[in-house]
Design an enzyme around this catalytic site. Structure first.
Site, mmCIF file in Angstrom:
data_model
loop_
_atom_site.group_PDB
_atom_site.id
_atom_site.type_symbol
_atom_site.label_atom_id
_atom_site.label_comp_id
_atom_site.label_asym_id
_atom_site.label_seq_id
_atom_site.Cartn_x
_atom_site.Cartn_y
_atom_site.Cartn_z
ATOM 1 N N TYR A 125 0.816 -1.218 0.000
ATOM 2 C CA TYR A 125 0.000 0.000 0.000
ATOM 3 C C TYR A 125 0.849 1.268 0.000
ATOM 4 O O TYR A 125 0.324 2.369 0.133
ATOM 5 C CB TYR A 125 -0.940 0.019 1.207
ATOM 6 C CG TYR A 125 -2.133 -0.927 1.102
ATOM 7 C CD1 TYR A 125 -2.159 -1.960 0.176
ATOM 8 C CD2 TYR A 125 -3.229 -0.783 1.930
ATOM 9 C CE1 TYR A 125 -3.230 -2.826 0.094
ATOM 10 C CE2 TYR A 125 -4.323 -1.642 1.856
ATOM 11 C CZ TYR A 125 -4.309 -2.664 0.933
ATOM 12 O OH TYR A 125 -5.386 -3.518 0.848
ATOM 13 N N LYS A 172 3.795 -14.608 5.121
ATOM 14 C CA LYS A 172 3.887 -15.664 4.101
ATOM 15 C C LYS A 172 5.372 -15.836 3.748
ATOM 16 O O LYS A 172 5.785 -15.743 2.590
ATOM 17 C CB LYS A 172 3.041 -15.257 2.875
ATOM 18 C CG LYS A 172 2.853 -16.330 1.835
ATOM 19 C CD LYS A 172 1.927 -17.454 2.242
ATOM 20 C CE LYS A 172 1.831 -18.493 1.135
ATOM 21 N NZ LYS A 172 1.137 -19.706 1.537
ATOM 22 N N ASP A 205 -2.498 -17.695 4.662
ATOM 23 C CA ASP A 205 -3.575 -18.556 4.141
ATOM 24 C C ASP A 205 -4.151 -19.428 5.260
ATOM 25 O O ASP A 205 -5.371 -19.575 5.395
ATOM 26 C CB ASP A 205 -3.088 -19.392 2.947
ATOM 27 C CG ASP A 205 -1.675 -19.940 3.129
ATOM 28 O OD1 ASP A 205 -1.029 -19.631 4.157
ATOM 29 O OD2 ASP A 205 -1.200 -20.662 2.239
ATOM 30 N N ASP A 229 -5.413 -5.612 6.139
ATOM 31 C CA ASP A 229 -6.630 -5.026 5.585
ATOM 32 C C ASP A 229 -7.632 -6.133 5.244
ATOM 33 O O ASP A 229 -8.819 -6.065 5.590
ATOM 34 C CB ASP A 229 -6.264 -4.210 4.328
ATOM 35 C CG ASP A 229 -7.406 -3.334 3.856
ATOM 36 O OD1 ASP A 229 -8.343 -3.090 4.637
ATOM 37 O OD2 ASP A 229 -7.369 -2.883 2.693
ATOM 38 N N ASP A 233 -11.252 -7.486 7.567
ATOM 39 C CA ASP A 233 -12.616 -7.520 7.008
ATOM 40 C C ASP A 233 -13.232 -8.901 7.206
ATOM 41 O O ASP A 233 -14.402 -9.027 7.579
ATOM 42 C CB ASP A 233 -12.592 -7.213 5.500
ATOM 43 C CG ASP A 233 -12.836 -5.739 5.196
ATOM 44 O OD1 ASP A 233 -12.431 -4.891 6.020
ATOM 45 O OD2 ASP A 233 -13.420 -5.438 4.137
HETATM 46 N N1 GGG Z 1 -13.398 -3.151 2.735
HETATM 47 C C1 GGG Z 1 -13.668 -2.057 3.536
HETATM 48 C C2 GGG Z 1 -13.296 -0.764 2.869
HETATM 49 O O1 GGG Z 1 -13.702 -0.447 1.794
HETATM 50 N N2 GGG Z 1 -12.510 -0.010 3.597
HETATM 51 C C3 GGG Z 1 -12.050 1.261 3.148
HETATM 52 C C4 GGG Z 1 -10.678 1.116 2.594
HETATM 53 O O2 GGG Z 1 -10.465 0.547 1.556
HETATM 54 N N3 GGG Z 1 -9.704 1.608 3.321
HETATM 55 C C5 GGG Z 1 -8.345 1.492 2.950
HETATM 56 C C6 GGG Z 1 -7.535 0.832 3.997
HETATM 57 O O3 GGG Z 1 -8.006 0.570 5.100
HETATM 58 O O4 GGG Z 1 -6.343 0.581 3.750
#
Ligand code: GGG
Length: 344
Positions: A125, A172, A205, A229, A233
């Site tokens: 990210y 991993k 995994d 992330d 969820d």
């Molecule tokens: N899946 C939940 C969602 O859409 N969260 C908002 C999002 O993508 N945030 C970016 C992150 O937390 O890195």
């Protein structure tokens, strides 16, 4: 009585509805406890981009810098330009996402209480993506410093929780030997500083499977950015879904609190979204203020907010998704009522 300046970003989609609801709760907090919250409403997200051509204006960044803390609603398609960028700008390296079952909520088990400690500024990210001769490339950045500080955060959190005293590092390293290899190696090193805490490791995994099979066995899960992330969820669904999932983005100086979920555009205007994600994010904000400024009023207020959420859920005072008949804002009003009668 302490006054805290709170940068407030309502965001997109259901964000303004959740924000209005959370403000009802925080209004009760201020009536019940000796603390003042001075909100500074700020723009960021899709709507801001549509209006002004920029998703995260400079004045929003500056206002966050001048505030004690930031509370943010969900943003839509511009999440990378807003929250991912804010994490980098303010070095908010720890993303804390508690996953907890509350009585009255349809969930897999009623004894789930774990927390994700997700590295928040590195990994895939980081945003280092480009194309070269028709090949799309993304760089996964993992640094020793980044691993050390997130691992230490996880162990400190486990110590503070005083529950199962367990930290599980999820990676991993059998496939991504260099990047996950470094993460695993550093976690093992930091684990040695905390002999009272049980440390184990799982491949991502396997962890995704075990989260469903035996979530009650986890305490603190420390992991890299994208794994955290995704897994958080998945885990949120075990305790009723993303409407029950708050998150904190924490650095050494700044912190931003938010619901984990996105802006849910299809639900806008129906006033049926579960506001607990953002109300519980506000509870985490109060906890952080209490620790950072040594303010016992904030600590009591945080306990009151969680009590309010738990009580309203237990009484079935909730949105239709959980079998209740309340609107989003009415949930906030019910939580506020519980807070007013809370004994600290
Ligand atoms: N899946 C939940 C969602 O859409 N969260 C908002 C999002 O993508 N945030 C970016 C992150 O937390 O890195």
């Amino acid at each position: 009585m302490a006054t805290y300046r709170v940068a407030l970003i309502p965001g997109d989609g259901i964000g303004p509805e959740l924000t209005e609801t959370t403000l009802k709760v925080l209004d009760a907090v201020q009536r019940r406890f000796r603390l003042r919250l001075k909100f500074v409403e700020l723009e960021a997200g899709d709507r801001c981009f549509e209006r002004r051509g920029v998703a995260l204006p400079e004045e929003t960044i500056e206002a966050i810098r001048r505030s004690h803390v930031c509370l943010k609603g969900p943003v839509g398609e511009t999440a990378a330009d807003v929250i991912v960028r804010l994490r980098m700008l303010f070095d908010l390296y720890a993303n804390i996402r508690p996953i907890k079952s509350y009585p009255g909520v349809p969930c897999l088990r009623n004894d789930i209480d774990l927390v994700f400690v997700r590295e928040n500024t590195e990994g895939l990210y980081k945003g280092f993506e480009f194309t070269l001769n028709g090949v799309a490339l993304g760089l996964r950045v993992i640094t020793r410093r980044g691993c050390e500080r997130i691992a230490r955060k996880a162990f400190e959190l486990a110590k503070g929780r005083g529950k199962k005293l367990r930290v599980t590092a999820v990676h991993k390293a059998n496939v991504m030997r260099v990047t996950c290899g470094l993460f695993a190696e550093v976690c093992r090193e930091i684990a040695k500083e905390y002999p009272e805490i049980t440390f184990d490791e799982q491949y991502v995994d396997a962890a995704s499977m075990r989260l469903i099979k035996e979530p009650q066995k986890y305490d603190v899960i420390v992991t890299t950015n994208m794994f955290g992330d995704i897994l958080s969820d998945e885990a949120a669904q075990l305790v009723g879904g993303l409407g029950m999932a708050p998150g904190a983005n924490i650095g050494d100086r700044y912190a931003i609190f938010e619901p984990v979920h996105g802006s849910a555009p299809t639900r806008v205007g129906k006033h049926t979204a579960n506001p607990c994600s953002m109300i519980l994010a506000a509870k985490m904000m109060l906890e952080w203020l209490s620790e950072r400024y040594g303010d016992p009023a904030c600590k009591c207020a945080a306990s009151a907010v969680e009590f309010g959420v738990a009580e309203t859920l237990r009484k079935g005072l909730t949105v239709p998704d959980f079998g209740g008949s309340l609107k989003t804002l009415e949930v906030g009003e019910a939580v506020a009522e519980e807070i007013i009668s809370f004994k600290c």
